[in-house]
Every structure is written in C-alpha cells, then in structure tokens.
Design an enzyme around this catalytic site. Structure first.
Site, PDB file in Angstrom:
ATOM      1  N   GLU A 156     -32.694 -47.256 -25.447  1.00  0.00           N
ATOM      2  CA  GLU A 156     -31.432 -48.000 -25.410  1.00  0.00           C
ATOM      3  C   GLU A 156     -31.539 -49.381 -26.065  1.00  0.00           C
ATOM      4  OE1 GLU A 156     -29.912 -49.274 -21.702  1.00  0.00           O
ATOM      5  OE2 GLU A 156     -31.873 -49.630 -20.819  1.00  0.00           O
ATOM      6  N   GLU A 194     -33.152 -49.865 -28.926  1.00  0.00           N
ATOM      7  CA  GLU A 194     -33.676 -49.575 -30.258  1.00  0.00           C
ATOM      8  C   GLU A 194     -32.507 -49.322 -31.219  1.00  0.00           C
ATOM      9  OE1 GLU A 194     -37.827 -47.251 -31.217  1.00  0.00           O
ATOM     10  OE2 GLU A 194     -36.200 -46.103 -30.331  1.00  0.00           O
ATOM     11  N   PHE A 206     -51.685 -60.791 -18.072  1.00  0.00           N
ATOM     12  CA  PHE A 206     -50.295 -60.352 -18.177  1.00  0.00           C
ATOM     13  C   PHE A 206     -50.257 -58.840 -18.232  1.00  0.00           C
ATOM     14  CE2 PHE A 206     -46.759 -59.024 -20.978  1.00  0.00           C
ATOM     15  CZ  PHE A 206     -45.678 -59.565 -20.298  1.00  0.00           C
ATOM     16  N   PRO A 212     -58.434 -53.990 -34.625  1.00  0.00           N
ATOM     17  CA  PRO A 212     -59.585 -53.878 -33.719  1.00  0.00           C
ATOM     18  C   PRO A 212     -60.159 -55.209 -33.261  1.00  0.00           C
ATOM     19  CG  PRO A 212     -60.204 -53.267 -35.969  1.00  0.00           C
ATOM     20  CD  PRO A 212     -58.709 -53.404 -35.949  1.00  0.00           C
TER      21      PRO A 212
END
Lengths: 183, 183
Positions: free
Chosen positions: B140, B142, B15, B114
C-alpha cells in the site's frame, strides 16, 4: 526525477556511527497518506578493477563481519570527506594491494541498495600497474590478503561463492563482455 | 571461509525496524585488538529481469527516499519470512507489473553492500510472460510506473542515470553479454 515524490514530514536521527547514519523519516506518500522510511546514509565508496600487465585481476580476501565470513572482492573503500572518487580509488588500490597505476578510468557508478541506503559505488578500471616497494599501511582494523587471478579463475571463485558481492560480480561480467566483444 | 575472523565480543541492538535492524558489534580483530562494526541486518531481496515475448525489458520507476529521487529498476522486493526466493520473485513480478511467467531461472545472487549490510539479492530471469487481467495490489505504500524498453533504450537510461542501481546495471550488462556471445 521526482515522480511519486515522498515529502519528508519529520526526520528522526536514530544513530550516527563512524560509517553509517540511520534515520527514520515520516513521509507523505503520493496519495496523501503517511508512511515511514528507514534510511541509511553512507559516504559512498570506490571499487577498483585492477588488471596486471599479464592481464590478471587483482583481488583481496577479507573478513566481512556483516556476512560472518570472508569473501574475495575487488579492492574497495569508503570515500573520505572532500576527497574526489579517483583519489580515493588510487589510495585504496595502493593501501590494499601495493599497486600504483598509470591509468584509472571510471567504468560505472551505481547505488548498491536503493531501497534503504544511499551508498553509491564508483567502479574504476586501473591499468599500467607497478608494485611499490614500500606499501602504505591499510587502515589499522583492516586485514586483507592479496590474490591475482585469471578471468577463468575468477569465474570459478564466483561458482564457489567465494566471490559473492555485487561490485565484483559486475566487474567480472564486464571483463566477460569485453572478451566476448573482441573475440 | 573464516580467514581473518573477527570474533564477536558484544552485540548492541540499536534499532529494530520494519525493514532493517542496526546492531553495533564489538569484535576481536585477528591481531587481538578490539574494533567496532556497524552492521545492518536485512531480510534479503529478489530482483527479476523479465523479458517480454518481443524481447523488451520490463522496468519500474519508483521514488527511492534514500536517494531523494525516482529511479528506473528491474522489479524487486524483499524476501518474506519463510518464503523461498523464487516464490518472492513471482509474487513481486506480478504485484509490480501484472505479469506472470512460465520460466523463472536464477541467474546470480550477490551481497549488495558487504561492508556494512548482509542484504543479498537473488537475481532471476523471467521469460514466457503473460499479462494478468486482474492485477495483484502492490504494497500500500508502493507507487510504481511500468515501462517496457529495448536493450538500446535501457542503455540510454543508464547513460542518463535514470537507471542507476547495481542489480539493474548487472542485469543490463548480462543482456549485453548474451547479445555479444550470440552475434
């Protein structure tokens, strides 16, 4: 705590792995517009700040494929389904270091990457350590090297960026704080 | 730092998103056996511990879809390609809080997860704050609410688990340590 809630309109599961699941969520934002969120679902983890009877910090060095290098960390491991975090903490400590402990105390929990993942870490303080003669086997794909260092040596490992992860940095700062409070 | 190196035999990109990339790597383990690693690639991020001239901590509350709740954090944001972390830190501070600062100092960097991700956070201390009259627009999608709290109030927010992420927990403990060292 639902301020600025983003309601899920649709969830697409992209990947279901051994450790993580990736899903993309279509959300309705607070202003009514639509957005997409890429979300990693993780089972959560424990980390153990283990102090020997000489006051040394128990650390493990291991290769972290995500970073393409080895780093030095406090012992840690993923939560198993149905296992309480303190049980996981005792198991991971024994598997990775051979130590069992008398006292295991939750210091703090925190989400590591709230922007994209739900991984939570439960950080424990382990004291009253005894080394077992027969060690449990770590997971078969896990190779770790044990170290025991003073706080000053741990601070040096941080300067050298051999210690370089959030949970270990937090644990070392915790010890610095305890030292400053008692001096 | 290649101890226990896991050599990549094959990489499958599962992905490629706006924020993260997921890849599964077939690796050769130190004992010659094979294993699989689920890896999240992330651009890295900055976080800013900003102190007002009254010594208050600047915090933002925002909804975190991964957690399905809002939490209170120090201002933070992802690194943009080709942008140095201090530039990102100044931009994110201004976008999320309206503050510009005279001094921006790197306190610490750390990898957040990690075990499965390469996300690194650069944590800065910002001082000498001035509120701009015209605020930059946040992204925009947020929505954040600004708070300014004392250290004691921040500790209470942690107890209430409204502050609950690693970078903010580390930043608050940093202030506790500075206070203990100067008292």
């Amino acid at each position: 705590m639902k301020k600025f809630e983003e309601k899920t309109v649709d969830t697409e599961i992209i990947f279901e792995g051994k450790v993580i699941r990736l899903q993309v969520e279509d959300v309705e934002l607070p202003d009514g517009k639509r957005g997409k969120r890429e979300i990693i679902k993780h089972p959560g983890a424990v980390a153990v700040l283990a102090l020997t009877n000489e006051g040394k910090i128990v650390l493990v060095e291991q290769y972290r494929k995500a970073l393409e290098r080895s780093i030095v960390e406090i012992p840690a491991g993923k939560l198993e389904k149905g296992e309480g975090p303190e049980v996981t903490a005792r198991r991971e400590l024994e598997e990775e270091t051979g130590y069992v402990c008398q006292s295991m105390k939750l210091l703090q929990s925190f989400y590591t990457s709230p922007g994209f993942a739900d991984e939570i870490v439960y950080l424990y303080l382990a004291e009253g350590l005894t080394q077992k003669e027969e060690r449990l086997q770590p997971d078969e794909d896990e190779f770790v090297e044990l170290m025991e260092v003073t706080l000053e040596e741990a601070e040096k490992l941080m300067e050298e960026q051999r210690i370089w992860d959030a949970k270990t940095a937090y644990a070392i700062q915790y010890l610095q704080l305890q030292k400053a409070l008692t001096e």
